[in-house]
Design a protein around this motif. Sequence first.
Motif, PDB file in Angstrom:
ATOM      1  N   ALA A   3      33.835   5.088  43.986  1.00 20.38           N
ATOM      2  CA  ALA A   3      34.678   5.303  44.041  1.00 20.38           C
ATOM      3  C   ALA A   3      35.161   4.846  42.169  1.00 20.38           C
ATOM      4  CB  ALA A   3      35.692   4.572  44.170  1.00 20.38           C
ATOM      5  N   LEU A   4      33.927   4.434  41.541  1.00 22.33           N
ATOM      6  CA  LEU A   4      34.406   3.907  39.914  1.00 22.33           C
ATOM      7  C   LEU A   4      33.983   5.982  38.919  1.00 22.33           C
ATOM      8  CD1 LEU A   4      32.955   0.787  39.745  1.00 22.33           C
ATOM      9  CD2 LEU A   4      35.077   1.604  39.366  1.00 22.33           C
ATOM     10  N   ARG A   9      26.305   0.071  41.281  1.00 20.49           N
ATOM     11  CA  ARG A   9      26.034   1.146  41.894  1.00 20.49           C
ATOM     12  C   ARG A   9      24.174   0.727  42.088  1.00 20.49           C
ATOM     13  NH1 ARG A   9      26.922   6.317  39.807  1.00 20.49           N
ATOM     14  NH2 ARG A   9      29.040   5.324  40.591  1.00 20.49           N
ATOM     15  N   SER A  61      36.775 -15.126  43.403  1.00 16.37           N
ATOM     16  CA  SER A  61      36.877 -13.848  43.205  1.00 16.37           C
ATOM     17  C   SER A  61      38.036 -12.485  43.283  1.00 16.37           C
ATOM     18  CB  SER A  61      35.729 -12.996  43.587  1.00 16.37           C
ATOM     19  OG  SER A  61      35.939 -12.207  45.129  1.00 16.37           O
ATOM     20  N   ARG A 103      30.109   1.310  48.526  1.00 17.43           N
ATOM     21  CA  ARG A 103      31.243   2.268  48.728  1.00 17.43           C
ATOM     22  C   ARG A 103      31.859   1.867  47.289  1.00 17.43           C
ATOM     23  NH1 ARG A 103      33.212   3.385  54.621  1.00 17.43           N
ATOM     24  NH2 ARG A 103      34.422   4.470  52.779  1.00 17.43           N
ATOM     25  N   SER A 104      32.060   0.496  46.982  1.00 17.66           N
ATOM     26  CA  SER A 104      33.709   0.720  46.493  1.00 17.66           C
ATOM     27  C   SER A 104      32.847   1.498  45.290  1.00 17.66           C
ATOM     28  CB  SER A 104      33.632  -1.077  45.796  1.00 17.66           C
ATOM     29  OG  SER A 104      34.312  -1.162  46.604  1.00 17.66           O
ATOM     30  N   SER A 105      31.478   0.873  44.391  1.00 17.50           N
ATOM     31  CA  SER A 105      31.199   1.222  43.009  1.00 17.50           C
ATOM     32  C   SER A 105      30.706   3.077  42.857  1.00 17.50           C
ATOM     33  CB  SER A 105      29.614   0.531  43.320  1.00 17.50           C
ATOM     34  OG  SER A 105      28.966   1.448  43.618  1.00 17.50           O
ATOM     35  N   VAL A 113      30.198  -2.855  51.501  1.00 14.36           N
ATOM     36  CA  VAL A 113      31.399  -2.456  51.007  1.00 14.36           C
ATOM     37  C   VAL A 113      31.489  -2.158  49.449  1.00 14.36           C
ATOM     38  CG1 VAL A 113      33.479  -4.003  50.825  1.00 14.36           C
ATOM     39  CG2 VAL A 113      32.516  -3.634  52.815  1.00 14.36           C
ATOM     40  N   TYR A 114      30.793  -3.055  48.528  1.00 10.30           N
ATOM     41  CA  TYR A 114      30.471  -3.518  47.127  1.00 10.30           C
ATOM     42  C   TYR A 114      29.613  -2.179  46.688  1.00 10.30           C
ATOM     43  CZ  TYR A 114      28.585  -4.514  42.537  1.00 10.30           C
ATOM     44  OH  TYR A 114      29.246  -5.423  41.655  1.00 10.30           O
ATOM     45  N   GLY A 171      30.238   3.269  36.946  1.00 13.27           N
ATOM     46  CA  GLY A 171      30.093   2.742  37.796  1.00 13.27           C
ATOM     47  C   GLY A 171      28.532   2.635  37.880  1.00 13.27           C
TER      48      GLY A 171
END
Length: 167
Positions: free
Chosen positions: A46-47, A63, A112, A42-44, A39-40, A59
């Motif tokens: 998007a940066l 990443r 967090s 995938r979020s990175s 999940v982390y 990102g």
Amino acid sequence: MDDILKNDKGWRFQLGLLRGASPVIDLIGSVVLFGIFWVYLRSSLALPPPLNDIDIGAGGFPRLLALATLVAIVAMAISAIYRLLDRVPVSWVSVRRPVSVALTIGLLILQSVYFEQLGALPCVLLFGLLTMLACGERRVLHLIGVPIALAAFIYVVFVLALHVNLP
């Protein structure tokens, strides 16, 4: 070593003790951590990308951190599977106070989540105190002093020395 642990060679679940085979616990931990860092990652992704070729961008570091951690998690899982299939008897691990450990994990997750809403320094003060309480600390001076010292250190390093605007 306690008499309970000397005579007990198997799985044990009770309020103050969690005991299990090391490879199995490693494998369960690997699956949980893999999901979190997936999940982390995938979020990175998007940066935004870097503005120039020599920069890593917003990102880039998250990443890189996610990929390196995922590789380490896969290596740990492979090691756990190898130890499960090996003929050598497995080692057993005991976790004392598993409820406190789970509570502390929950507090770190909540920290967090509320970091931006509460602000960096109030969040460090509050969750530092709550984490110490969850871990069993009861000395009043430590409960007051450690979160204040931690928040002061963060303020000095990030705000005064590095000129970072904290949330």
